[in-house]
Design an enzyme around this catalytic site. Structure first.
Site, PDB file in Angstrom:
ATOM      1  N   HIS A  25       0.946  -1.223  -0.067  1.00 23.66           N
ATOM      2  CA  HIS A  25       0.088   0.120  -0.055  1.00 23.66           C
ATOM      3  C   HIS A  25       0.763   1.154  -0.057  1.00 23.66           C
ATOM      4  O   HIS A  25       1.955   1.179  -0.114  1.00 23.66           O
ATOM      5  CB  HIS A  25      -1.021  -0.048   1.135  1.00 23.66           C
ATOM      6  N   CYS A 133       2.048  -9.985  21.723  1.00 25.83           N
ATOM      7  CA  CYS A 133       1.252  -9.358  20.962  1.00 25.83           C
ATOM      8  C   CYS A 133       1.587 -10.128  19.632  1.00 25.83           C
ATOM      9  O   CYS A 133       2.734  -9.911  18.850  1.00 25.83           O
ATOM     10  CB  CYS A 133       1.382  -7.687  20.810  1.00 25.83           C
ATOM     11  N   CYS A 136       2.614  -7.710  16.356  1.00 27.27           N
ATOM     12  CA  CYS A 136       3.809  -7.087  16.462  1.00 27.27           C
ATOM     13  C   CYS A 136       4.866  -8.282  16.448  1.00 27.27           C
ATOM     14  O   CYS A 136       5.804  -7.998  16.473  1.00 27.27           O
ATOM     15  CB  CYS A 136       3.993  -6.222  17.552  1.00 27.27           C
ATOM     16  N   CYS A 150      -2.379  -3.596  23.042  1.00 31.02           N
ATOM     17  CA  CYS A 150      -1.061  -3.068  22.330  1.00 31.02           C
ATOM     18  C   CYS A 150      -1.458  -1.717  21.633  1.00 31.02           C
ATOM     19  O   CYS A 150      -2.570  -1.714  20.802  1.00 31.02           O
ATOM     20  CB  CYS A 150      -0.889  -4.188  21.071  1.00 31.02           C
ATOM     21  N   LYS A 302      -5.991   6.456  10.879  1.00 26.81           N
ATOM     22  CA  LYS A 302      -4.680   5.251  10.391  1.00 26.81           C
ATOM     23  C   LYS A 302      -5.360   4.633   9.131  1.00 26.81           C
ATOM     24  O   LYS A 302      -6.811   4.429   8.945  1.00 26.81           O
ATOM     25  CB  LYS A 302      -4.593   4.370  11.567  1.00 26.81           C
TER      26      LYS A 302
END
Ligand code: MSP
Length: 641
Positions: A25, A133, A136, A150, A302
Site C-alpha cells: 500500500h 502481541c 507485532c 497493544c 490510520k
C-alpha cells in the site's frame, strides 16, 4: 574515479522488508520511493550504490494469514512476495536486490550470525512468561501497553509462558547509550533519537529470540537447537547483512560501512535498539544512519483494512501518473512527521506546482526557443546584473539541495528548486523575450541562455524524484547526457552540460480537471456505499421491511428433476406455494403439519417452472438443513417481529 571505487563515495540504502500478510500500500510505496530517491541522488553525485528491498516471510502472522485463506505458508508467501516485487518496477524503483527471508542464503546468514552471538556467550536458555502481541510478533512490557492493549493493534496481548533462548541485550545498554550520544545523527531526525534515549533510561530487558518449533514451525531453525526457530525480528533484521552476502561476499566489505536504513516510526525499537546490540554482539560495526519517517494517514486516521481506506499506489498512479505521485509524496511529507494523504491536496500540487509552475515554464521556454532561435542553444553575450542574479540563484540551489538531500529533508530540497522555478517565471515576465525577438537578437540570446541553463540544472536535480519527466525535460533541452549519466559536479560549472537542438515536446504535466477529480471522488464514494450495502450492516428500517409470518405446511412434495427442492403449500393466513431447498434433509411426511417461519413479502420467483411465493427460514451446517420453528403452537399468519 567512476569505476575504481572511491571509498568515501559509496552508499548502501535499505527499506524495511515488508510483511507478506498484506498487499502493498501507500506506506510501503513511500519508504521505497524515499530509498529510490536517495539512491538516485547518490548516482548523480557519482557514488557507487546498492539498494536493497524485499519481503519478510516467516512468523505467526504469516501462518495465520495463509490459514485464513486455506493456503500453505509457502503458497501464500510466494504469491504476496510476487505482488511486492511486481509493484516496484511500476513505481520506477531502481532496487539492486530483492531479498526474501525464505531464501536459502538468508537462512545461512541468520544461522551464522546467531552462532557467533551464541559462541560469545550472549545467548542463554530460560523460562519466561510475558505478554505477547501476535500482530507485532513481540513481547510487551506492561508500561508499553495502553489501557492494557497493544497500542498498534488495540488488542490485549496473550500471556505466554515457555522456555526459550534469550539474547543478553541488557549487557549492551550502556554501550548503546554512549554510542547514540557520541553519534548525534545515528538515529535521525532528532525526535526519534530522543525517543530512543528516553526509552533507554529504563533498564533494558534481554530479548527472547526463539519460538518452540512445536508452536511455530514456519521459521529458521536455531543453529544450536533444532527444536526452536528464530524469533521473526532476529531473522528479519539480518536481511540487511544477507542481502549483501555476509559473511563471505566482497559486497559486504564494500557496502556495509556505508549502510543507511529507511524505516517508519512503527519499527523504531527493533531497529534502534535490538539491531545495534545484535551487531555489536556479532562483532559487526553498527549502521551509519537510521532514517525514520512518520506515518501516512488517510483523512486524519490510520490506514486500515477494517476501515476500508487503504490507498493502493497503483490506483493513484493510474489516475494521476507516476511522477506526480512520487513528487507529491516527497513534497508533502516532512520526513519524520505524519502526513495526511488526500486527493484534493494531490490535485492542487499537480495543478499548481507541476502543471502551472514547472510545466508552463518548460513549455513557454521551448516554444520561444523554437520560434525565436530555431532550436539553437542560445549564447550569452553581455549579461546584466539581473541575469547574474538568476545564475547565482540557480547555482546556490545546488548546494542547498545537496545539503537537504543528504539530511533526508526532501521537501526542503524541492522548495529550493521551486524557488528557482518561481524566479525564472518572473524573469521571463520581466525580460519579455517576445519583445526582444524583434529588436535585439543578442539580448534575446543572452536572456534565453539564462533561462535554459537553470532549466538544465533543475532537470538534473529533479531526476531522483521524477526520473521519466526529468529525462523528457532533458530531451527537450537537447542534453547529450541524460538521467543517470549526468552528474551534479557538471551542473556546478555554468554551461558545462552541453546541448544540441532544443525541441518542444508534449506537455510535461497535464492539468487535472477538477471536474474529473470530483467525478472520481463521487465514483469512489459510490463504490464505498455499494461495499457497505454488500456488507451485512442494515438499519432497523431496513430490517422492518422484511415481513415474517408463521405458516403451517399443508402439503409437501419433491420437485421432479431436482434432488434438493421441495414444493410446499403453506397456510400463512392465506395459502402460498413455496419452493424450498430442503429435500435432502426433510421428507414430505416430516413436513406436513409443521409450523414454519416464512418471509411473506418476497418478490415471487420462478424456480423449476414453479412460482415460489415466499421463503422458509432455515439454518444449515455440516449436519444438514434445519427449519426454524416457533417455540409453541402459534396461529398461522401471525407476524414475527
Ligand atoms: N517486516 C517488518 C520489517 C522488518 S525490517 C527488518 C515490518 N513490515 S511491514 O510490512 O509492517 O512494514 C512496515 C513499514 O512499512 C514501515 O516501517 C514503513 O516503512 C512502511 N509503512 C507501513 N505503513 C505505513 C504508513 N501508513 N505510512 C508510512 N509508512 C508506513 O514491519
Amino acid at each position: 574515479m567512476e569505476n575504481s571505487v572511491d571509498n568515501k563515495k559509496i552508499l548502501y540504502i535499505t527499506t524495511p522488508i515488508y510483511y507478506v500478510n498484506a498487499e502493498p500500500h501507500l506506506g510501503h510505496a513511500y519508504s521505497t520511493i524515499v530509498a529510490d530517491v536517495f539512491k538516485r541522488f547518490h548516482i548523480l553525485r557519482g557514488y557507487k550504490t546498492f539498494f536493497l528491498t524485499g519481503t519478510d516471510e516467516h512468523g505467526e502472522k504469516i501462518v495465520q494469514a495463509a490459514e485464513a485463506i486455506g493456503q500453505t505458508p509457502r503458497e501464500y508467501v510466494d504469491r504476496i512476495s510476487a505482488l511486492f516485487k511486481g509493484l516496484w518496477p511500476r513505481l520506477n524503483i531502481s532496487y539492486d536486490y530483492f531479498i526474501r527471508t525464505t531464501d536459502p542464503e538468508h537462512k545461512k546468514t541468520v544461522q551464522f550470525v546467531l552462532n557467533r552471538i551464541y559462541e560469545k556467550g550472549d545467548i542463554y536458555f530460560s523460562e519466561y512468561e510475558g505478554l505477547y502481541c501476535v500482530g507485532c510478533e513481540r513481547f510487551y512490557t506492561k508500561r508499553e501497553l495502553v489501557d492494557g492493549k497493544c497500542p498498534d493493534h488495540q488488542k490485549e496481548p496473550e500471556v505466554i509462558r515457555e522456555a526459550n533462548y534469550f539474547f543478553r541485550m541488557s549487557k549492551y545498554q550502556d554501550w548503546l547509550v554512549e554510542y547514540i550520544n557520541n553519534n548525534p545523527d545515528f538515529i535521525r531526525p532528532e525526535r526519534y533519537r530522543n525517543e530512543v534515549l528516553s526509552f533507554l533510561k529504563e533498564p533494558l530487558e534481554d530479548l527472547c529470540i526463539s519460538r518452540p518449533k512445536k508452536r511455530l514451525a514456519w521459521g529458521i531453525p536455531l543453529p544450536f537447537d533444532e527444536d526452536f526457530v528464530t524469533y521473526v525480528w532476529c531473522d528479519a533484521l539480518v536481511n540487511y547483512l544477507s542481502g549483501i552476502g555476509y559473511p563471505d561476499d566482497e559486497r559486504f566489505y564494500l557496502f556495509w560501512p556505508h549502510v543507511q536504513h529507511v524505516i517508519a516510526k512503527d519499527i523504531l525499537k527493533p531497529h534502534a535498539i535490538y539491531w545495534p546490540c545484535m551487531l555489536k554482539a556479532a562483532g559487526i560495526e553498527p549502521y551509519r544512519h537510521l532514517n525514520v519517517h512518520g506515518y501516512w494517514n488517510v483523512e486524519e486516521g490510520k490506514m486500515s483494512k477494517s476501515l476500508g481506506n487503504i490507498i493502493s499506489p497503483i490506483d493513484v498512479v493510474e489516475n494521476y501518473g507516476l511522477d506526480p505521485f512520487r513528487y507529491f509524496l516527497m513534497r508533502e511529507m516532512v520526513f519524520g512527521l505524519d502526513s495526511d494523504f488526500n486527493e484534493d491536496a494531490l490535485v492542487n500540487r499537480i495543478n499548481a506546482d507541476l502543471a502551472n509552475d514547472l510545466g508552463n515554464l518548460v513549455n513557454r521556454t521551448l516554444t520561444m526557443a523554437e520560434r525565436y532561435l530555431s532550436g539553437e542553444p542560445p549564447i550569452s553575450y553581455e549579461p546584466s546584473e539581473y541575469d547574474i542574479k538568476i545564475k547565482e540563484k540557480a547555482l546556490a540551489c545546488i548546494e542547498e539541495y545537496e545539503r537537504f538531500m543528504e539530511g533526508f529533508m526532501f521537501h526542503r530540497a524541492l522548495i529550493c528548486i521551486w524557488d528557482v522555478i518561481g524566479a525564472l517565471n518572473k524573469y521571463i515576465d520581466v525580460m519579455a523575450p517576445w519583445g526582444l525577438a524583434k529588436k535585439d537578437k543578442k539580448r534575446l540570446s543572452t536572456v534565453m541562455h539564462y533561462i535554459i541553463e537553470p532549466l538544465k540544472i533543475i532537470s538534473v536535480l529533479l531526476w531522483p524524484f521524477m526520473p521519466s519527466s526529468a529525462e523528457r525535460m532533458q530531451e527537450m533541452l537537447g542534453l547529450e547526457k541524460r538521467g543517470k549519466e549526468l552528474r551534479i559536479q557538471d551542473i556546478r560549472v555554468w554551461g558545462k552540460t552541453s546541448s544540441s537542438h532544443l525541441k518542444k515536446g508534449a506537455a510535461l504535466f497535464p492539468r487535472i480537471e477538477t471536474k474529473s477529480v470530483k467525478e472520481k471522488r463521487e465514483k469512489k464514494e459510490r463504490r464505498i456505499l455499494e461495499k457497505e450495502k454488500r456488507q451485512e450492516i442494515i438499519s432497523i428500517d431496513d430490517f422492518s421491511k422484511v415481513e415474517l409470518r408463521i405458516g403451517r405446511v399443508l402439503e409437501a412434495e419433491r420437485v421432479s428433476g431436482s434432488k434438493k427442492l421441495m414444493k410446499l403449500r403453506v397456510d400463512i393466513g392465506e395459502e402460498r406455494t413455496i419452493v424450498a431447498g430442503i429435500a435432502e434433509s426433510y421428507s414430505s411426511n416430516e413436513l406436513v403439519g409443521k409450523l414454519v417461519v416464512v418471509v411473506s413479502n418476497l418478490k415471487p420467483a420462478r424456480i423449476f417452472g414453479i412460482e415460489s411465493q415466499g421463503m422458509l427460514l432455515a439454518a444449515s451446517d455440516k449436519s444438514g438443513i434445519h427449519i426454524i420453528v416457533p417455540d409453541g403452537d402459534t396461529k398461522p399468519g401471525t407476524k414475527v417481529k
